[in-house]
Structure formats: structure tokens, C-alpha cells
Design an enzyme around this catalytic site. Structure first.
Site, PDB file in Angstrom:
ATOM      1  N   GLY A 162       0.796  -1.224   0.000  1.00 38.95           N
ATOM      2  CA  GLY A 162       0.000   0.000   0.000  1.00 38.95           C
ATOM      3  C   GLY A 162       0.825   1.268   0.000  1.00 38.95           C
ATOM      4  N   ASP A 198       8.077   5.840   8.605  1.00 35.76           N
ATOM      5  CA  ASP A 198       7.571   7.104   9.151  1.00 35.76           C
ATOM      6  C   ASP A 198       6.700   7.877   8.173  1.00 35.76           C
ATOM      7  OD1 ASP A 198       9.436   8.130   7.347  1.00 35.76           O
ATOM      8  OD2 ASP A 198      10.930   8.530   8.893  1.00 35.76           O
ATOM      9  N   GLY A 199       6.651   7.431   6.914  1.00 31.83           N
ATOM     10  CA  GLY A 199       5.821   8.115   5.924  1.00 31.83           C
ATOM     11  C   GLY A 199       6.443   9.356   5.319  1.00 31.83           C
ATOM     12  N   ARG A 250       3.043  14.773  -7.441  1.00 29.54           N
ATOM     13  CA  ARG A 250       3.133  14.123  -8.744  1.00 29.54           C
ATOM     14  C   ARG A 250       1.729  13.855  -9.288  1.00 29.54           C
ATOM     15  NH1 ARG A 250       5.563   8.184  -6.916  1.00 29.54           N
ATOM     16  NH2 ARG A 250       3.752   7.474  -5.734  1.00 29.54           N
ATOM     17  N   ASP A 388       4.149  -4.221  -7.331  1.00 26.07           N
ATOM     18  CA  ASP A 388       3.479  -3.065  -6.742  1.00 26.07           C
ATOM     19  C   ASP A 388       3.978  -1.751  -7.325  1.00 26.07           C
ATOM     20  OD1 ASP A 388       5.747  -4.134  -5.043  1.00 26.07           O
ATOM     21  OD2 ASP A 388       5.592  -2.134  -4.188  1.00 26.07           O
ATOM     22  N   ASP A 398       7.079   5.441  -9.386  1.00 30.27           N
ATOM     23  CA  ASP A 398       7.827   5.092  -8.171  1.00 30.27           C
ATOM     24  C   ASP A 398       9.334   5.092  -8.412  1.00 30.27           C
ATOM     25  OD1 ASP A 398       5.353   4.883  -7.107  1.00 30.27           O
ATOM     26  OD2 ASP A 398       5.383   2.736  -6.772  1.00 30.27           O
TER      27      ASP A 398
END
Length: 714
Positions: A162, A198-199, A250, A388, A398
Site C-alpha cells: 500500500g 515514518d511516511g 506528482r 506493486d 515510483d
């Protein structure tokens, strides 16, 4: 209370603390988003998105957890707006997504618009005034979300993955072109899919993605695009210690990946897998529904009892009502074998019906083939081609440990986490085919049902009985394998030959000859590998090769020697220059002959111009990116400290963005000299080659920059 079948509340019913206000100059958001209103939502995050519901606090919404029965979760970006600033703005993609022509430039914004935009893109948007409307008096509201997906990482299924640090803000549509776009910020903080991370995103990784997405697109390869790069005051802890935080905004028409299908497949969630497939066929590819008359005609002609036992069509069936297929024990075995170059069995005739899900898979296969063909032709190494990271639209997405080739090395590995070389440069086409095989597994039931796919009662009966479900999968094999052969293999080879034909100066698609691959291209690549030749410089220097009316290489050896000497390092030239010249003749003989046979191709000036329009002068190599990161970081620190000294790197990011979008040198600059010179940030200067605009960022790779690798961690 909202159900888990998607957000269905009306715009006016959503609590202001849940919805996010989208400020100008950004375009009008589509509200509610088609994606979130069409697909199942995470039940926990759906709380607060219904009439009168109280929203859950962010620390609950963003808590990493296992999410089931959902394609996405509503999630709010972490507020990192304090002290944030806009480092770079891409007016080219701003125009593409539909921003008003009066607001494309930063200089056209008011101070409030600048502040609101920065807040919104760094998670502080919920504090903006929600009363403001655009000219159409429609609500400028959005409900951000993060995707739930699984995926194969380095060959193994990894379970739930995810969007761990990416959050989609809203959908929009360019009113002039009709194109749909989805804006997403990366580095936006924790989501339910962050696991132990941590994102956040560090400046170096955000800058690399921001620039490279534009560079790849400019080179003619499908890619996500970059709208904005922002700095934050977040200190991000990584292996190297504390690093400055950053967010990249993006854009893509859709961010759906192979992994979105995989998570439902491995959880045996057939209901939601179908919902997702319906959405992708209807909204992403906009494929027509299966024609009932066509379905009925096929069933009447070829089906006697049940689709599970298809009748053999007569050998005289018209070609348009049968399809040539190849067989294999299973779709998985066939695709994995194909990725390794295994031979396929002889074709046989069998009546097959291509429903819209088979057509969707075919679209994905063709787009993937063209994407990876583009990678191979421009020397781009993705680094992490996990399922993914594979877009259903065939977009390069990505950007992590990517690299462009320096010296041509088919075994080059750009990701130092890839110890076994799974994603080495030469492996990329086979890996994409392998990934398509994994996607095909998830769609076997839908494809195998053929013309009965919309008979939901029948489908349920088949899927609830293991033996009957096996018949569905068996029925899908021939269709899947044919798509792999024709819509991936054949499309890849055709596109790659056309791209390389243009790079070699051998004319347009109509002039492609199959023998050029074996007699010119393959030997030339082998020669480049043997003599450590720079991949990109090879084609730029080949454009300078002059036929000068000669009929054969033997009559033109001075030019051959000059060409080889320019490409070889001093050490290699001194050690084996004469050998390199002789070995170059093995493919230059055929190459020179091809040029000499055509009046158009042997025109040295015209051929050079054509070649330089497809072979970049500027390439975002790893050493270039590293130098820009270091200097841009130092420039940011000067600005933050209030240093009043003149900063020569103040406009460095804008210069590099322009270079990435205009990589081809003098021919590209010549076509738009006034506009380029009018952009002070680029400081265009001209010399005989017209390449001074690129300054220090072209030329030989410095010793310290050779073989630079990155990791998956950023």
C-alpha cells in the site's frame, strides 16, 4: 453511517473537518472523486464520511494496520506546512492538468495563493477557508486517500503493502483536453500502509523523482509527471542520520497498480477483485461493455452445453471468429517460461471469446511492452520492478534507485539492494513479462469465463466449486498466452526496433529491416560493452559519422577511426585502439552499406539532425543528480540561515528541470531560441554545438561518478 462500499455522501453533507479545501491556482477538483465513489473503502476510515458522522482523529486514521475488503483508505496528510516552501514548480504539467493560463507561473500568484498552495501540498490545507469557490460556484473540496495493494517484491509475494507515504489529494479533468489526472503527494506522513516506516521522504529522493519523471517523459517514455517540489522543516532519520524532509507532488491519470489486483486475489476476495476490474475497464481504459448480440452469436455458434467444456471449432471457421493460440500446462508456467526465453508449443485452432477483461489485460500488456521498450532504448534502469511498482497504464512510476546507463553494460545493477541482479538492465523486459504473468493469475477467472462473464449466478457457481473454477483457469490459458506472445513480445520487439532504428539514423518505422537487429544493433551493443563505451555518447557521436559519398567502410576508414577514437578513453585507445577499430568494422560495414543505399540516409547533415532529435545531449545521470542534490541542499541551508551572499545555485532546480524537459541539444534549442533566452533561470548561451546551455552537466562521467548506486531506502 457510511458503508464500506465507497463514500456516497453528498458534498454538502461532509463535515468540513473531514473534507479538504483545494486552493487556487490548482484546478477544480472532481468531487466526489470517481475512484473513491466507485470502489470499496476501508471501513474504519469510512467512519466520519457519512451524514452526521463524527470524523475519527488522524492518529487513528493513520495508524498502520491490516486493511481488508478495501481498495483505499481515507487519510489526511500530516501537517508539515510550518516553515515549508515551494522549491520548484513545473508549469508544463500545470498546464496539462488544466491550471488557468493566468496562473501557470509563480509570478502570477498572489501572496495568499502561494501560501495556500504550500499549505495544501504539505498537509495544512484543512485550515484554509472553505467558503471560497471558483468561477463555477462548485465546491473546491476533496477527501484524500491512500491505496491498499499487495505485490511481489524481488520475486516473492509480500502481502499487504500500500501507499505508505503517498496520499492522493484529488482528481481533476482538463476541460480543454478531457484528460483526467490524479494529484498525489509523496512524503506526506504515515498512512495505514506505512508499516514500520515514518511516511516521510528525504530531499534527495524527492528531488530525484521530481526531475527524473520529467526526464523520462521528455525522452518519449510513458511516465508519471511532477508538479511541485517542496521543502519541509521535518528532520527525517535515515541510515545516514538526520536529513531534510521534502514532499513531491506528482500526477498521473491513475495510480492503480498490478498489486491492487494481487491483494484481492491472494485473499480470495473475488467480489472486490471484480469491482476493481470493472472500474479499470470502465474508467481507466474506457473499454466498451461486451456486446450482447456478439456474445449471443458466439455462444450459439460455439457453445453446446457449458463454457467449462468448449467445443472444438471446425478447421474451416473463418479467421475472424477463431484465434491462433499457443498452449502450455498453465498460464503461470507459460509466462514464467517465456520470461526465461523458453520455447512455446505449436499453435492450434480453438474458439475463444475475448471479453472486456481480456481486452483490459491486452491493453496493459501492450502498454507495458512499449514502456519497457522505451527503457531499453534510452538506457534507463528502474531498479525495483516489483509488481506493486507496475502501473496498469504502462507508466514509469515510483522512482527510487533508478539510473541511466553510463558505460554500456547489459548486466548493470543500479540498486545496491539487488544483490542477485534480478532487476539488472538486460533483465527488465523479462521481468515485466513475469510481472504480467502474476497479473494474469488474478484475472484468470474473469478472462476464462469468456462470453459468460456477466452471468453472475453462473460465475458464482463456478468459483464456489474448485473443479469448475479450474475449468475457468484452463479456459483462460490460451487467451493469456496469446496476449503474452502478440501483445507483449511482438509489440516490444516492433517498438524497440523502431526506436533503435531512429537512434541509429536508419529512417522511420517504414524503413525498419529485421536484419538490422542482428547485423548492426546487436554487434554494435556488444562492441560498446567490450570497449567500455558510453551508451548515450555513442549515438551522439554516431550522428557525426560522415558517409561523404563513399560506397563502403573501406573507402571511409578515416571517419571510422575518428569515430572510435572519440568514444574510447585515452587508456583503452592506447592499449587496444587498433583492435577496437577493426572490431568496429564488423558492424559498421553493414551500417555504412545501409546508409549508402539511400539518398535520404546518406545525406550527412539531415541524418545528423534527425538523430540528434532522438538521442539526448543531456542525461540525468546519477552523478548529475548527486551533484545537484549537494548544491541544492547547500543553497537551501543558506536561504534558511538568512545568508545574504549572492547564491549562484539559487535557480539550480529550475535550470535542471528545464534541461530534463529539453534534453536534445542544439536542434531543440534552435526551434525555440527566443522563448528559451527569455527564461532568465536557464541562462541560455550558445556555442557552435548549441550545448552550452547544459554547462557542466554534460561531458565525460567523472571518476567519482562512475557506477553510482542507490538503495530502496529513502
Amino acid at each position: 453511517m457510511a458503508t464500506s462500499t465507497g463514500s456516497s455522501s453528498s458534498p454538502s453533507a461532509v463535515p468540513p473537518s473531514v473534507a479538504t479545501f483545494v486552493p487556487l491556482p490548482l484546478p477544480l477538483p472532481r468531487y466526489p472523486a470517481k475512484f473513491t465513489s466507485s470502489l470499496p473503502c476501508d471501513e474504519l476510515s469510512a467512519l466520519g464520511h457519512g451524514d452526521g458522522d463524527e470524523p475519527l482523529p488522524d492518529d487513528v486514521l493513520n495508524t498502520p494496520r491490516l486493511v481488508r475488503n478495501a481498495v483505499y483508505s481515507h487519510v489526511n496528510p500530516e501537517n508539515q506546512s510550518k516553515g515549508a516552501s515551494l522549491l520548484s514548480w513545473n508549469k508544463e504539467i500545470a498546464e496539462a492538468i488544466g491550471i488557468s493560463k493566468n496562473k501557470l507561473e509563480r509570478t502570477q500568484w498572489t501572496d495568499d495563493e502561494y501560501d495556500d498552495l504550500v499549505k495544501f501540498l504539505t498537509g495544512g490545507g484543512r485550515r484554509l477557508p472553505s467558503a471560497v469557490k471558483d468561477d463555477d460556484k462548485q465546491p473546491r473540496l476533496a477527501e484524500p486517500w491512500a491505496l491498499c495493494y499487495g505485490g511481489h517484491q524481488f520475486g516473492y509475494y509480500a502481502g499487504q503493502l500500500g501507499d505508505g507515504r503517498a496520499i492522493s489529494l484529488f482528481e481533476t479533468e482538463n476541460r480543454k483536453t478531457g484528460e483526467s489526472w490524479e494529484l498525489q503527494i509523496k512524503g506526506a506522513g504515515k498512512t495505514p500502509y506505512s508499516r514500520f516506516a515514518d511516511g516521510y521522504a528525504v530531499f534527495r529522493s524527492s528531488l530525484r523523482e521530481y526531475l527524473c519523471a520529467e526526464a523520462v517523459a521528455a525522452l518519449g517514455v510513458a511516465s508519471s509527471r511532477s508538479l511541485a517540489l517542496l521543502s519541509t522543516e521535518t528532520v527525517v532519520i535515515r541510515e545516514e542520520g538526520g536529513e531534510p524532509g521534502s514532499i513531491v507532488c506528482r500526477a498521473a491519470p491513475s495510480w492503480v497498480r498490478f498489486g491492487n489486483f494481487e491483494i484481492f486475489f491472494y485473499r480470495k476476495d473475488r467480489k472486490n477483485l471484480r469491482k476493481l476490474a470493472e472500474y479499470v475497464t470502465d474508467e481507466v481504459f474506457k473499454l466498451p461493455k461486451d456486446d450482447p448480440q456478439e456474445v449471443a452469436h458466439f455462444a450459439e455458434k460455439f457453445r453446446k452445453i457449458d463454457i467449462a467444456k468448449p467445443t472444438e471449432g471446425p478447421e474451416t471457421v473463418a479467421a475472424e471468429e477463431t484465434q491462433q493460440t499457443t498452449t502450455s500446462p498453465s498460464a503461470t508456467a507459460a509466462t514464467e517460461g517465456a520470461a526465461e526465453g523458453a520455447p512455446v508449443s505449436e499453435p492450434q485452432h480453438k474458439p475463444l471469446y475475448r471479453n472486456r477483461f481480456a481486452n483490459m489485460f491486452e491493453q496493459i500488456a501492450m502498454r507495458t511492452a512499449v514502456m519497457v521498450s522505451g527503457w531499453q532504448s534510452v538506457g534507463f534502469c528502474h531498479g525495483v520492478i516489483n509488481t506493486d511498482n507496475m502501473s496498469v497504464l504502462g507508466l514509469t512510476i515510483d522512482y527510487g534507485p533508478y539510473a541511466f546507463l553510463d558505460k554500456y553494460d547489459p548486466g548493470y545493477i543500479c540498486n545496491h539492494s539487488d544483490s542477485e541482479g534480478r532487476y539488472a538492465f538486460q533483465q527488465q523486459p523479462g521481468i515485466c513479462l513475469w510481472n504480467l504473468g502474476k497479473l494474469a493469475l488474478t484475472l484468470e477467472n474473469l478472462i476464462g469465463a469468456q462470453e459468460r462473464v456477466d452471468d453472475l449466478t453462473w460465475m458464482q457457481e463456478q468459483e464456489e466449486d474448485p473443479e469448475k473454477e479450474k475449468h475457468l483457469k484452463d479456459s483462460a490459458q490460451d487467451i493469456v498466452i496469446e496476449i503474452m506472445n502478440k501483445s507483449f513480445r511482438d509489440v516490444f520487439l516492433k517498438d524497440y526496433r523502431q526506436r533503435m532504428n531512429a537512434k541509429l539514423g536508419l529512417g522511420g518505422p517504414e524503413l525498419v529491416r529485421n536484419e538490422d537487429l542482428t547485423s548492426i544493433l546487436v554487434p554494435a551493443l556488444s562492441w560498446m560493452d567490450d570497449h567500455e563505451v558510453d551508451f548515450h555518447q555513442f549515438f551522439r557521436d554516431l550522428a557525426d559519422y560522415k558517409v561523404k559519398g563513399t560506397e563502403s567502410v573501406d573507402d571511409n576508414m578515416t571517419e571510422v577511426e575518428l569515430f572510435v577514437k572519440k568514444l574510447l578513453s585515452t587508456t583503452i585507445w592506447q592499449a587496444r585502439g587498433s583492435t577496437a577499430v577493426e572490431e568496429a568494422k564488423t558492424w559498421m560495414t553493414a551500417y555504412h552499406s545501409r546508409l549508402a543505399q539511400s539518398d535520404e540516409l546518406k545525406d550527412d547533415q539531415k541524418r545528423r539532425s534527425r538523430m540528434n532529435k532522438v538521442n539526448p545531449a543531456f542525461v540525468l545521470r546519477n552523478w548529475v543528480a548527486q551533484k545537484v542534490i549537494e548544491r541544492a541542499t547547500a543553497s537551501m541551508k543558506k536561504a534558511e540561515s538568512g545568508n545574504k551572499e549572492d547564491d549562484p545555485d539559487k535557480d539550480l532546480l529550475e535550470k535542471l528541470l528545464w534541461m530534463c524537459q529539453h534534453p536534445f541539444g542544439e536542434d531543440q534549442v534552435d526551434g525555440n531560441v527566443d522563448a528559451v533566452e527569455g527564461d532568465a533561470a536557464c541562462e541560455v548561451k550558445r556555442n557552435d554545438d548549441g550545448l552550452e546551455v547544459y554547462g557542466e552537466f554534460i561531458g565525460p562521467v567523472p571518476d567519482w561518478g562512475e557506477g553510482l548506486q542507490c538503495s530502496c531506502s529513502s
